[in-house]
Design an enzyme around this catalytic site. Structure first.
Site, PDB file in Angstrom:
ATOM      1  N   CYS A 404      -0.532   1.586  -0.991  1.00 47.19           N
ATOM      2  CA  CYS A 404       0.876   0.933  -1.148  1.00 47.19           C
ATOM      3  C   CYS A 404       1.993   1.620  -0.493  1.00 47.19           C
ATOM      4  O   CYS A 404       2.302   1.373   0.807  1.00 47.19           O
ATOM      5  CB  CYS A 404       0.888   0.775  -2.656  1.00 47.19           C
ATOM      6  SG  CYS A 404       2.223  -0.610  -3.118  1.00 47.19           S
ATOM      7  N   HIS A 535      -3.986  -1.824  -3.965  1.00 50.96           N
ATOM      8  CA  HIS A 535      -4.370  -0.815  -4.735  1.00 50.96           C
ATOM      9  C   HIS A 535      -5.754  -0.469  -4.883  1.00 50.96           C
ATOM     10  O   HIS A 535      -6.359  -1.168  -5.940  1.00 50.96           O
ATOM     11  CB  HIS A 535      -3.691  -0.817  -6.034  1.00 50.96           C
ATOM     12  CG  HIS A 535      -2.361  -0.494  -5.891  1.00 50.96           C
ATOM     13  ND1 HIS A 535      -1.616   0.521  -6.220  1.00 50.96           N
ATOM     14  CD2 HIS A 535      -1.137  -1.268  -5.862  1.00 50.96           C
ATOM     15  CE1 HIS A 535      -0.157   0.737  -5.916  1.00 50.96           C
ATOM     16  NE2 HIS A 535       0.117  -0.535  -5.739  1.00 50.96           N
ATOM     17  N   GLU A 537      -7.584   1.673  -6.068  1.00 55.25           N
ATOM     18  CA  GLU A 537      -8.188   2.545  -7.291  1.00 55.25           C
ATOM     19  C   GLU A 537      -8.335   1.472  -8.607  1.00 55.25           C
ATOM     20  O   GLU A 537      -9.064   1.791  -9.419  1.00 55.25           O
ATOM     21  CB  GLU A 537      -7.015   3.347  -7.633  1.00 55.25           C
ATOM     22  CG  GLU A 537      -5.877   3.083  -8.086  1.00 55.25           C
ATOM     23  CD  GLU A 537      -4.658   2.512  -7.067  1.00 55.25           C
ATOM     24  OE1 GLU A 537      -5.122   2.523  -5.844  1.00 55.25           O
ATOM     25  OE2 GLU A 537      -3.519   2.679  -6.968  1.00 55.25           O
TER      26      GLU A 537
END
Ligand SMILES: *[C@@H]1O[C@H](CO)[C@@H](O)[C@H](O)[C@H]1NC(C)=O
Ligand SMILES: *[C@@H]1O[C@H](CO)[C@@H](O)[C@H](O)[C@H]1NC(C)=O
Ligand SMILES: *[C@@H]1O[C@H](CO)[C@@H](O)[C@H](O)[C@H]1NC(C)=O
Ligand SMILES: CC(=O)N[C@H]1CO[C@H](CO)[C@@H](O)[C@@H]1O
Length: 576
Positions: A404, A535, A537
């Site tokens: 990001c 993102h 994750e």
């Protein structure tokens, strides 16, 4: 549907979430389909506006729901995809009941906490528990419900009452409760009083524990277990001992050793649920993979140092999903993970003596790391330091992953130092900067006036562009043409700048469906220089690490090329 409630007593923050997700994971190894609901007894309706300083990071779901961290825990352990409805907050329930009252659904009757709110809670649980959460699209068979806070709080009272009624609504065989308690060790003695008091509170509210999970820093002594069993009016087999272990990933096996699942199976008559051999095989396979994962943790000695260049580095919770994704990847690579926290603003050249020492310390840490990670974040502070970290990684062939904001700073760095556009910056850092200097712009479709909830959120496709077969990240994704990841951003790389950046070798290999919006950048002649606007994750799972993170870890350990050659991913991920 079988319900397993996990509640807590004594104090909060003793690992109720880990216990609940570990229990869910173990039920999954029986071949069952497991879902979960998190109840948070606070008034917020939307986690998106809660401060990461106070609350840790905000977790984003496929549907764009912004929730707190615990739903992430379930997704990672159970390998499921939850929705915004899987979190229940007091605020949300009240707002649901109030809007029904406004609509006239209660026919002008007096609307009360009991029965209207408590009924609404039970209806909500029954509805949401049935939402399919995995690829099979089938209804789950077991629902884990984690009740946040501690039983006896004013906040949780309506939920406790709703659950008390719920045990009669669904029937005894379909409802069980695990109460997590604390056994402190004082002067070497394990104290059972707090647990006794917690169970007494629970019983006085009409709930009966089927299992008492005792958190303790050490193994419980047998006489302590017997004492808890006697004073809490349960059998010793109902007292589970959850002492501190090497890592939270060991907890499922710790519970398994104590036959927790055997007890729950009998209690909930789980054997009545007809499972085919396919399901059972999947469960066994899951257990085997989990076992080998935990052995891998204990037997990895080679260490990989990742510098996390961020902004809240004194509040590490705000990067929880990023840390988890790194952990998952390091376990897959059989390496011990060492995270080096680097406060981004310390990397910026400063003048005063005091700050000079911080400056040197930060650069020492950065230069000793095997890989650099710049995670997402908002605001301006520290961003120049992040630009410097990206420059360091690019010029010194250090593996780099930007997420990001990490993608945006990598772009600015390249524009400044390779294209020579010295003044280029982000419209976020400098809203008044000249148009030709805007390397990162506010996304045109986002409403600038109205801050709350105006972001590009949730699961969106990213298309790998033509002639990107060379991309390491694409190979990590198994060569696929399209990937789906979760987003949370307001700004993007200025599309006007892209042709010039690509000319110099900074390739935007992944774009959105329009081909305009930049999603993934990658440098071609670098061991691993990758950044994503999304993102990754948020989708990382214990047994299925996020590919961009896996790439960073493998490149930092020096095994990426080997890994890509063997293509371990396609065969290993299939089952989870
Ligand atoms: C448990 O749920 C099943 C299915 O909903 C129901 O048929 C059964 O009667 C319930 N068990 C008890 C003890 O109420
Ligand atoms: C913890 O890790 C060490 C090695 O680092 C290992 O020898 C030990 O068995 C592990 N303990 C548990 C409970 O897994
Ligand atoms: C950057 O801005 C300064 C001051 O506005 C200007 O003098 C300079 O020419 C600009 N540099 C570039 C490369 O655009
Ligand atoms: C705190 C929390 O997780 N809140 C989320 C729960 O779900 C609603 C939508 O139903 C979201 O808007 C909240 O962000």
């Amino acid at each position: 549907m079988k319900y397993v409630i996990v509640s807590g007593g004594v104090i909060s923050g003793i690992g109720k979430g880990v216990l609940a997700s570990s229990t869910g994971m173990l039920l999954k190894t029986l071949g069952l389909r497991v879902t979960s609901i998190k109840i948070d007894p606070y008034m917020n309706i939307d986690a998106g506006t809660m401060s990461p300083l106070e609350h840790g990071e905000c977790f984003v779901l496929n549907d764009g729901g912004e929730t707190d961290l615990d739903l992430g825990n379930y997704e990672r352990y159970l390998g499921v995809t939850l929705t915004r409805d899987h979190n229940i907050t007091t605020g949300k329930m009240y707002s649901h009941v109030i809007s029904r009252e406004r609509r006239g659904d209660y026919l002008g009757k007096t609307v009360q906490v009991v029965p209207h709110l408590t009924d609404a809670i039970q209806d909500w649980i029954e509805r949401v528990a049935r939402i399919p959460v995995d690829d099979s699209g089938a209804e789950p068979e077991v629902c884990i419900i984690e009740l946040g806070g501690t039983v006896g709080d004013i906040e949780s009272a309506p939920f406790v009452e709703a659950l008390r009624q719920f045990q009669f609504r669904v029937g005894k065989d379909n409802f069980s409760l695990i109460h997590v308690s604390l056994v402190p060790v004082i002067h070497g003695e394990q104290k059972t009083k707090p647990t006794q008091a917690a169970i007494k509170d629970l019983r006085s509210l009409g709930l009966t524990p089927d299992m008492i999970a005792c958190r303790c820093s050490e193994k419980l002594e047998e006489h302590v277990i017997n004492k808890i069993a006697m004073f809490c009016h349960v059998g010793p087999e109902q007292v589970v001992n959850v002492h501190d272990v090497n890592s939270t990933y060991h907890v499922p096996l710790l519970l398994l050793e104590q036959k927790m699942i055997d007890y729950l199976s009998a209690r909930l008559k789980l054997s009545d649920i007809a499972l085919n051999s396919e399901d059972k095989k999947r469960g066994d396979n899951l257990l085997n993979r989990w076992r080998s994962l935990t052995t891998s943790i204990d037997e990895s000695f080679e260490c990989v140092k990742i510098a996390l260049v961020g902004k809240y580095t004194n509040l590490k919770d705000s990067y929880l999903s990023v840390i988890k994704a790194l952990e998952h990847s390091s376990m897959r690579c059989h390496r011990r993970l060492e995270i080096v926290w680097v406060e981004a603003s310390d990397l910026e050249p400063e003048t005063t003596e005091h700050e000079k020492s911080k400056f040197h310390e930060a650069w020492n840490k950065l230069s000793a790391a095997d890989g650099v990670l710049v995670p997402g974040g908002f605001g301006t502070r520290g961003t120049e330091g992040m630009v410097l970290a990206a420059k360091w990684a690019r010029e010194n062939n250090i593996p780099y992953l930007g997420v990001c904001l990490g993608l945006q700073v990598a772009t600015l760095e390249f524009a400044r130092n390779v294209l020579g556009m010295k003044n280029v910056t982000s419209a976020e850092f400098d809203p008044d900067c000249a148009e030709e200097d805007q390397g990162v712009v506010y996304m045109p479709e986002i409403d600038k006036e109205n801050m709350g909830g105006t972001m590009r959120l949730g699961l969106r496709p990213t298309i790998f562009q033509a002639e990107t077969e060379w991309s390491k990240l694409r190979k990590l994704y198994g060569g696929s043409h399209e990937v789906h990841e979760r987003h949370r951003h307001r700004y993007e790389v200025n599309p006007k700048l892209v042709p010039r950046l690509e000319e110099q070798g900074l390739m935007f290999v992944g774009r959105d469906e329009s081909g305009e919006r930049c999603e993934i950048l990658e440098l071609r002649n670098h061991p691993y220089f990758v950044a994503t606007q999304y993102h990754p994750e948020y989708m990382s799972k214990v047994l299925d690490p996020s590919q961009p993170f896996l790439g960073l870890m493998a490149a930092s350990a020096g095994i990426l090329d080997e890994m890509l050659a063997n293509d371990t991913r396609s065969n290993e991920r299939a089952e989870f």
